[in-house]
Design an enzyme around this catalytic site. Structure first.
Site, PDB file in Angstrom:
ATOM      1  N   LYS A 254       0.652  -1.046   0.024  1.00  0.00           N
ATOM      2  CA  LYS A 254      -0.042   0.055   0.116  1.00  0.00           C
ATOM      3  C   LYS A 254       0.925   1.294  -0.185  1.00  0.00           C
ATOM      4  O   LYS A 254       1.965   1.283   0.569  1.00  0.00           O
ATOM      5  CB  LYS A 254      -0.933   0.043   1.190  1.00  0.00           C
ATOM      6  CG  LYS A 254      -2.000  -0.892   1.463  1.00  0.00           C
ATOM      7  CD  LYS A 254      -2.804  -0.778   2.506  1.00  0.00           C
ATOM      8  CE  LYS A 254      -3.994  -1.745   2.615  1.00  0.00           C
ATOM      9  NZ  LYS A 254      -5.125  -1.483   1.406  1.00  0.00           N
ATOM     10  N   ARG A 328     -10.273 -11.170   1.092  1.00  0.00           N
ATOM     11  CA  ARG A 328     -11.530 -12.034   0.402  1.00  0.00           C
ATOM     12  C   ARG A 328     -10.940 -13.357   0.399  1.00  0.00           C
ATOM     13  O   ARG A 328     -11.479 -14.380   0.466  1.00  0.00           O
ATOM     14  CB  ARG A 328     -11.706 -11.616  -1.003  1.00  0.00           C
ATOM     15  CG  ARG A 328     -10.535 -11.395  -1.853  1.00  0.00           C
ATOM     16  CD  ARG A 328     -10.712 -10.521  -3.129  1.00  0.00           C
ATOM     17  NE  ARG A 328     -10.876  -9.227  -2.708  1.00  0.00           N
ATOM     18  CZ  ARG A 328     -11.163  -8.360  -3.781  1.00  0.00           C
ATOM     19  NH1 ARG A 328     -11.235  -8.581  -4.917  1.00  0.00           N
ATOM     20  NH2 ARG A 328     -11.299  -6.878  -3.401  1.00  0.00           N
TER      21      ARG A 328
HETATM   22  N1  BES Z   1      -8.274  -3.722   4.118  1.00  0.00           N
HETATM   23  C1  BES Z   1      -8.532  -3.391   2.596  1.00  0.00           C
HETATM   24  C2  BES Z   1      -9.539  -2.276   2.232  1.00  0.00           C
HETATM   25  C3  BES Z   1      -9.772  -1.220   2.994  1.00  0.00           C
HETATM   26  C4  BES Z   1      -9.677   0.267   2.489  1.00  0.00           C
HETATM   27  C5  BES Z   1     -10.438  -0.895   4.314  1.00  0.00           C
HETATM   28  C6  BES Z   1      -9.668   1.457   2.933  1.00  0.00           C
HETATM   29  C7  BES Z   1     -10.533   0.169   4.968  1.00  0.00           C
HETATM   30  C8  BES Z   1     -10.441   1.340   4.293  1.00  0.00           C
HETATM   31  C9  BES Z   1      -8.297  -4.410   1.545  1.00  0.00           C
HETATM   32  O1  BES Z   1      -7.749  -5.458   1.944  1.00  0.00           O
HETATM   33  C10 BES Z   1      -7.773  -3.912   0.260  1.00  0.00           C
HETATM   34  O2  BES Z   1      -6.671  -3.392   0.425  1.00  0.00           O
HETATM   35  N2  BES Z   1      -8.683  -3.993  -0.781  1.00  0.00           N
HETATM   36  C11 BES Z   1      -8.034  -3.418  -2.029  1.00  0.00           C
HETATM   37  C12 BES Z   1      -8.757  -4.450  -3.172  1.00  0.00           C
HETATM   38  C13 BES Z   1      -8.064  -4.056  -4.490  1.00  0.00           C
HETATM   39  C14 BES Z   1      -6.630  -4.555  -4.461  1.00  0.00           C
HETATM   40  C15 BES Z   1      -8.790  -5.083  -5.483  1.00  0.00           C
HETATM   41  C16 BES Z   1      -8.684  -1.935  -2.205  1.00  0.00           C
HETATM   42  O3  BES Z   1      -9.767  -1.844  -1.908  1.00  0.00           O
HETATM   43  O4  BES Z   1      -7.928  -1.091  -2.811  1.00  0.00           O
HETATM   44 ZN    ZN Z   2      -5.813  -5.181   1.481  1.00  0.00          ZN
END
Ligand code: BES
Ligand code: ZN
Ligand code: ZN
Length: 485
Positions: A254, A328
């Protein structure tokens, strides 16, 4: 906080301060009418008169959520005051059950607004209000007290979840969450807990869950709590929670600004703990299971990689295209496990699953996803009585295609970000067996679970999202069953 219910005018009871609600800004008949007029009191105003030891808060109606929010304004406005006790105006019963709802909401409003996560502050500052006096008419005192207790239990479970979610990543890991779950079960005779280790996950073929854990310093934990009511049970409901004690994104790392706050990625699992706590204290007539998939998503030599192909517990093979779509993967195996081992009547997962859900719905609303629109609608309607916001996000067959993989059964993330909350739901749906398609709901709580600044009765940080919504849904279900009998 202590609550006292009396059945006469509050004037007789000594307290440090008095709260007066003003309907639609109409100050006629109020004791400080001329001062309020001088201050320009109107609809939406809050006016604190310390010399009179009174605070006036405008409300537009006396619905439960309006009361919670008005109390939040009150607690905020009185934050600097050294007040031990506050009394509220008289509440009278009109429609059956209405006063009980209002009293529960008042208790929730105070308990939720008084919360603060200040254990790392050298000089914590929080409200000094310890005692709330409410006077009622047209209701048995015992019923009023029970309603207040209900509200306190629900808020108490929410605050318990807030503490877990706010806890920092160097303190809070999978082993700590397992300890918390064991402690919770130890506290109630009706709750049991089993924590499964890495060897068990290997034996169960939970390779998607294990992949996410690969670079983590702590072993994963699959935690199963079960609440069995002493008396009658209307059925068995299972909550599955995403418990990422930290989400760095893994090798699909991230960016700095998105990683901050990812201690909140355990919010789904924390909510599933809170639901058990509230259900046990409320003695709900449902068997409730909570299944928590707990790990960290880290970088390191052993980390799983984009391009990896994983065989999940359900036998569905997954091409990893993004290691940040880890929740997921954990949920896929936990949902599969729950369907086979628990066989509930209803399956609900809670997860901070996608940033896309936050983009689509904003910070304050959770997404309700699934195959059964009637069930989604029913959940949304019943859960919203709690004051939490839910919006239904519908599947469509065109989106499903973008999860197709060239070398495996499915990709873990769709290319691009469009429709990300729904495609995440469609991914989970691959792990829902035919007999569960209509009995499964996915709640994406990524928005409200953790918000940077305070909102209503929620402080900045963790809100405890999911607990109140699910508990209100269950309470309404019980009321319906009782009415049918
Ligand atoms: N934990 C995150 C989602 C999230 C984002 C929660 C902001 C709370 C606030 C999740 O694991 C994630 O990173 N999802 C990705 C999915 C993508 C890579 C398909 C996302 O939402 O960017
Ligand atoms: Zn994630
Ligand atoms: Zn995550």
């Amino acid at each position: 906080m202590r609550f006292k219910v009396i059945d006469r005018e509050t004037m007789d009871v000594s307290s440090d301060y008095e709260l007066r609600f003003v309907l639609n800004g109409d100050i006629s008949g109020m004791p400080d009418h001329s001062t309020l007029a001088l201050c320009g009191f109107e609809k939406g105003s809050v006016c604190d008169l310390p010399t009179m030891k009174r605070i006036y808060v405008s409300i537009t109606d006396d619905k439960p959520e309006t009361l919670r929010l008005a109390i939040a304004k009150t607690v905020k406005a009185l934050a600097g005051h050294k007040i031990d006790s506050i009394r509220l105006p008289k509440f009278s019963a009109s429609e059956p059950g209405e006063l009980e709802e209002q009293l529960a909401a008042i208790a929730e409003g105070f308990e939720l607004s008084a919360y603060s996560f200040d254990k790392y502050k050298s000089k914590p500052s929080r409200t000094t209000i310890e005692r709330v006096v409410v006077s009622v008419s047209g209701i048995d005192l015992a019923d009023a007290e029970e309603a207040i207790l209900k509200g306190r239990i629900i808020a108490g479970a929410t605050n318990y979840v807030r503490d877990i979610v706010n806890e920092i990543p160097q303190e809070y890991n999978s082993l700590r969450m397992a300890e918390d779950a064991e402690d919770l079960a130890g506290y109630y005779g009706t709750v049991t807990c089993r924590c499964y280790d890495k060897a068990y996950l290997e034996q169960e073929g939970m390779n998607a869950f294990l992949a996410v854990n690969q670079a983590g310093p702590y072993e994963p934990r699959l935690i199963h709590l079960s609440y069995v009511p002493d008396g009658e049970s209307y059925g068995r409901i299972c909550f599955v929670g995403k418990g990422l004690t930290y989400d760095t994104g893994g090798l699909s790392l991230k960016p700095t600004s998105s990683m901050y706050t990812m201690k909140s990625d355990k919010s789904g699992a924390a909510a599933a703990l809170g639901i058990i706590k509230a259900a046990a204290e409320l003695e709900l007539p449902y068997q409730i299971d909570s299944v928590l998939g707990v790990t960290e998503n880290c970088i390191g030599n052993g980390a799983y990689k984009p391009d990896d192909v994983i065989r999940s517990r359900a036998g569905v093979t997954i091409e990893v295209t993004n290691t940040d779509a880890e929740g997921r993967l954990v949920l896929a195996d936990c949902l599969s496990w729950a369907q086979d081992h628990i066989k509930p009547d209803l399956l609900i997962d809670l997860a901070t699953l996608t940033g896309a859900c936050v983009v689509g719905l904003g910070d304050y609303t959770s997404g309700v996803i699934g195959n059964n629109y009637d069930l989604q609608m029913e959940f949304k309607t019943k859960a919203q009585d709690s004051g939490e916001n839910y919006t239904i996000l519908e599947f469509n067959p065109h989106l499903e295609k973008i999860l197709e993989s060239k070398i495996a059964d499915v990709k873990n993330s769709a290319p691009g970000t469009m429709g990300g909350a729904i495609t995440a739901g469609l991914f989970l749906d691959k792990f829902i067996k035919d007999e569960y398609k209509d009995r499964w709901l996915h709640l994406d709580i990524a928005g409200p679970a953790y918000v940077g600044s305070d909102w209503g009765y929620n402080p900045a940080g963790a809100s405890g999202a999911g607990v109140r919504g699910c508990i209100y849904f269950l309470m309404r279900e019980v009321e319906e069953r009782v009415a049918e009998q």
